[in-house]
Each structure stands twice: as C-alpha cells, then as structure tokens.
Design a protein around this motif. Structure first.
Motif, short mmCIF file in Angstrom:
data_model
loop_
_atom_site.label_atom_id
_atom_site.label_comp_id
_atom_site.label_asym_id
_atom_site.label_seq_id
_atom_site.Cartn_x
_atom_site.Cartn_y
_atom_site.Cartn_z
N LEU A 1 12.50 10.65 -6.84
CA LEU A 1 13.45 9.55 -6.92
C LEU A 1 13.01 8.51 -7.95
CD1 LEU A 1 14.27 9.06 -3.13
CD2 LEU A 1 15.68 10.21 -4.85
N ASP A 2 11.72 8.18 -7.95
CA ASP A 2 11.19 7.22 -8.91
C ASP A 2 11.37 7.70 -10.35
OD1 ASP A 2 10.44 5.53 -6.83
OD2 ASP A 2 8.33 6.15 -6.88
N SER A 3 11.13 8.99 -10.57
CA SER A 3 11.25 9.53 -11.93
C SER A 3 12.68 9.46 -12.47
CB SER A 3 10.74 10.98 -11.99
OG SER A 3 11.65 11.86 -11.36
N LYS B 1 5.90 11.91 -0.28
CA LYS B 1 5.36 11.58 -1.60
C LYS B 1 6.11 12.32 -2.70
CE LYS B 1 0.67 10.30 -0.34
NZ LYS B 1 -0.76 10.57 -0.54
N SER C 1 12.30 2.71 1.89
CA SER C 1 11.54 3.55 2.81
C SER C 1 11.31 2.78 4.10
CB SER C 1 10.19 3.92 2.16
OG SER C 1 9.45 4.76 3.01
N LYS D 1 9.60 10.71 -3.02
CA LYS D 1 9.49 9.40 -3.67
C LYS D 1 9.22 9.55 -5.16
CE LYS D 1 8.00 6.67 0.30
NZ LYS D 1 6.95 5.82 0.85
N GLY D 2 8.33 10.45 -5.51
CA GLY D 2 8.02 10.69 -6.92
C GLY D 2 9.25 11.16 -7.69
N GLY E 1 14.77 6.98 -11.44
CA GLY E 1 15.21 5.59 -11.31
C GLY E 1 16.17 5.34 -10.16
N LYS F 1 17.33 4.02 -6.64
CA LYS F 1 16.94 2.94 -5.74
C LYS F 1 16.98 3.45 -4.30
CE LYS F 1 18.61 -0.71 -8.72
NZ LYS F 1 19.50 -1.87 -8.85
N TYR F 2 15.96 3.12 -3.54
CA TYR F 2 15.89 3.54 -2.14
C TYR F 2 15.02 2.57 -1.37
CZ TYR F 2 11.33 5.39 -3.45
OH TYR F 2 10.05 5.51 -3.90
#
Length: 78
Positions: free
Chosen positions: A10-12, A4, A19, A7-8, A14, A16-17
């Motif tokens: 990486l998302d912040s 988590k 899972s 992911k948070g 931008g 791309k991945y």
C-alpha cells in the motif's frame, strides 16, 4: 508477516489507510462493526493457494471470495 507485506504494498502505491489494533475476533466484519467502520471500508486478508502457490487477497470485510470466479479471472484451474 502478512500485515507488513500489505503495508509495504500500500505504501509503495501511495494508498492512504489506517491501521487499527483490535482484540481477537472471529470475523473481519465483526472487527469492522466493533470499530464503527463499514465492512466495505474495512479490509481483510484471505490466503489462497493458486496452482500450488500461496497468495494473499485483500478484500472488503463484507465480501467473500468466490473461488470459481477467482480461478476464471486468473485463468487457472479451480
């Protein structure tokens, strides 16, 4: 928990991945091979203790952490 946080992060930024859920394995490189993904394109999380504080490193599955190099980069005692 670690997933988590990663992911948070990486998302912040931008990033791309993808899972992938997988069965238990002994190494991240093994999971990469079973997933038909190059080890350099498959990330693994390594937990380290830096000056008494736990930290997560995210590195390619085909790489190992060189602790003396990490300490030098972070300018901390090994």
């Amino acid at each position: 928990m670690a997933a988590k946080l990663i992911k948070g992060f990486l998302d912040s930024w931008g990033v791309k991945y993808l899972s992938i859920r997988h069965s238990p394995a002994h190494t991240a490189q093994e999971v990469a091979q079973l997933s038909h993904i190059s080890g350099r394109n498959f990330a693994k999380t390594v937990i380290v203790k830096i000056e008494g504080i736990m930290a997560m490193l995210v590195i390619p599955a085909n790489r190992r952490v060189n602790l003396p190099d990490l300490a030098e980069t972070l300018q901390v005692e090994n």
